[in-house]
Scaffold this motif. Structure first.
Motif, PDB file in Angstrom:
ATOM      1  N   ASP A   1       9.180   3.107 -10.441  1.00 48.20           N
ATOM      2  CA  ASP A   1       8.598   4.238  -9.987  1.00 48.20           C
ATOM      3  C   ASP A   1       7.298   3.601  -8.940  1.00 48.20           C
ATOM      4  OD1 ASP A   1      10.106   5.806 -11.540  1.00 48.20           O
ATOM      5  OD2 ASP A   1       8.558   5.876 -13.408  1.00 48.20           O
ATOM      6  N   ILE A   2       6.784   2.425  -9.173  1.00 51.02           N
ATOM      7  CA  ILE A   2       5.757   2.200  -8.374  1.00 51.02           C
ATOM      8  C   ILE A   2       6.285   1.636  -7.201  1.00 51.02           C
ATOM      9  CG2 ILE A   2       3.796   0.083  -8.202  1.00 51.02           C
ATOM     10  CD1 ILE A   2       3.408   0.482 -11.304  1.00 51.02           C
ATOM     11  N   THR A   3       7.515   1.013  -7.064  1.00 48.87           N
ATOM     12  CA  THR A   3       8.192   0.477  -6.069  1.00 48.87           C
ATOM     13  C   THR A   3       8.556   1.885  -5.221  1.00 48.87           C
ATOM     14  OG1 THR A   3       8.939  -1.494  -7.003  1.00 48.87           O
ATOM     15  CG2 THR A   3      10.006  -0.937  -5.183  1.00 48.87           C
TER      16      THR A   3
ATOM     17  N   SER B   1      -2.630  -2.902  -0.333  1.00 45.82           N
ATOM     18  CA  SER B   1      -1.887  -2.771  -1.736  1.00 45.82           C
ATOM     19  C   SER B   1      -2.935  -2.799  -2.908  1.00 45.82           C
ATOM     20  CB  SER B   1      -1.018  -4.011  -1.907  1.00 45.82           C
ATOM     21  OG  SER B   1      -1.673  -5.187  -1.535  1.00 45.82           O
TER      22      SER B   1
ATOM     23  N   TYR C   1      -0.018   5.521  -6.807  1.00 42.95           N
ATOM     24  CA  TYR C   1       1.489   5.392  -7.012  1.00 42.95           C
ATOM     25  C   TYR C   1       1.636   6.713  -7.885  1.00 42.95           C
ATOM     26  CZ  TYR C   1      -0.556   2.946 -11.144  1.00 42.95           C
ATOM     27  OH  TYR C   1      -0.947   2.892 -12.193  1.00 42.95           O
TER      28      TYR C   1
ATOM     29  N   THR D   1       3.433   2.829 -16.303  1.00 40.55           N
ATOM     30  CA  THR D   1       4.214   3.445 -15.238  1.00 40.55           C
ATOM     31  C   THR D   1       5.409   2.353 -15.171  1.00 40.55           C
ATOM     32  OG1 THR D   1       2.491   4.563 -14.276  1.00 40.55           O
ATOM     33  CG2 THR D   1       4.401   3.931 -12.965  1.00 40.55           C
TER      34      THR D   1
ATOM     35  N   LYS E   1      -4.495   3.674  -8.628  1.00 42.10           N
ATOM     36  CA  LYS E   1      -3.522   4.624  -8.932  1.00 42.10           C
ATOM     37  C   LYS E   1      -2.778   5.525  -8.023  1.00 42.10           C
ATOM     38  CE  LYS E   1      -4.932   3.967 -13.599  1.00 42.10           C
ATOM     39  NZ  LYS E   1      -5.005   4.420 -14.980  1.00 42.10           N
TER      40      LYS E   1
ATOM     41  N   TRP F   1      -4.618   0.323  -3.465  1.00 38.00           N
ATOM     42  CA  TRP F   1      -3.592   1.396  -3.628  1.00 38.00           C
ATOM     43  C   TRP F   1      -3.247   1.273  -5.221  1.00 38.00           C
ATOM     44  CZ3 TRP F   1       1.672   1.723  -5.214  1.00 38.00           C
ATOM     45  CH2 TRP F   1       2.144   2.892  -4.637  1.00 38.00           C
ATOM     46  N   LEU F   2      -2.952   0.177  -5.699  1.00 40.67           N
ATOM     47  CA  LEU F   2      -2.872   0.091  -7.024  1.00 40.67           C
ATOM     48  C   LEU F   2      -3.937   0.384  -8.134  1.00 40.67           C
ATOM     49  CD1 LEU F   2      -0.713  -3.438  -6.845  1.00 40.67           C
ATOM     50  CD2 LEU F   2       0.103  -1.001  -7.640  1.00 40.67           C
TER      51      LEU F   2
ATOM     52  N   TYR G   1       5.009   5.990   0.431  1.00 35.57           N
ATOM     53  CA  TYR G   1       3.643   5.909   1.142  1.00 35.57           C
ATOM     54  C   TYR G   1       3.869   5.073   2.421  1.00 35.57           C
ATOM     55  CZ  TYR G   1      -1.074   4.855   2.137  1.00 35.57           C
ATOM     56  OH  TYR G   1      -2.279   4.476   2.814  1.00 35.57           O
TER      57      TYR G   1
ATOM     58  N   ALA H   1       7.284   4.723  -5.184  1.00 35.03           N
ATOM     59  CA  ALA H   1       5.955   5.484  -4.707  1.00 35.03           C
ATOM     60  C   ALA H   1       5.442   4.515  -3.502  1.00 35.03           C
ATOM     61  CB  ALA H   1       4.909   5.696  -5.577  1.00 35.03           C
ATOM     62  N   ALA H   2       5.590   3.274  -3.573  1.00 37.08           N
ATOM     63  CA  ALA H   2       5.007   2.293  -2.235  1.00 37.08           C
ATOM     64  C   ALA H   2       5.808   2.694  -1.248  1.00 37.08           C
ATOM     65  CB  ALA H   2       4.937   0.835  -2.836  1.00 37.08           C
TER      66      ALA H   2
END
Length: 87
Positions: free
Chosen positions: A9-11, A32, A41, A5, A39, A35-36, A17, A13-14
């Protein structure tokens, strides 16, 4: 990249959220590392607010009276428009 990913995209999604959980008690917010690891994200998060109201059309196209009162306002006539005063 985390598990294939992209970081962007992760940023994103964070950030989504964070908007979703704003105002909730701290103990109910995923930390965090969890959350990671879980998955999160990949979850579907609410889209970024556009500043416009979230309106949608009702299916069917026909007027439906208010369910609680059953009241239906009559359609305005040409005379009603003539009598109307601008704001």
């Amino acid at each position: 990249m985390l598990a294939g990913t992209a970081a962007a995209d992760i940023t994103e999604a964070a950030t989504a959220y964070a908007r979703e959980v704003a105002g909730e008690e701290f103990r109910f917010i995923k930390q965090s590392d969890n959350w990671l690891r879980d998955k999160r994200y990949l979850d579907k998060h609410a889209p970024r607010p556009s500043g416009k109201p979230n309106l949608r059309a009702l299916p069917g196209g026909a007027y439906r009276p208010h369910p609680a009162t059953g009241a239906a306002a009559p359609a305005p006539t040409a005379e009603d428009y003539e009598k109307a005063t601008p704001f």
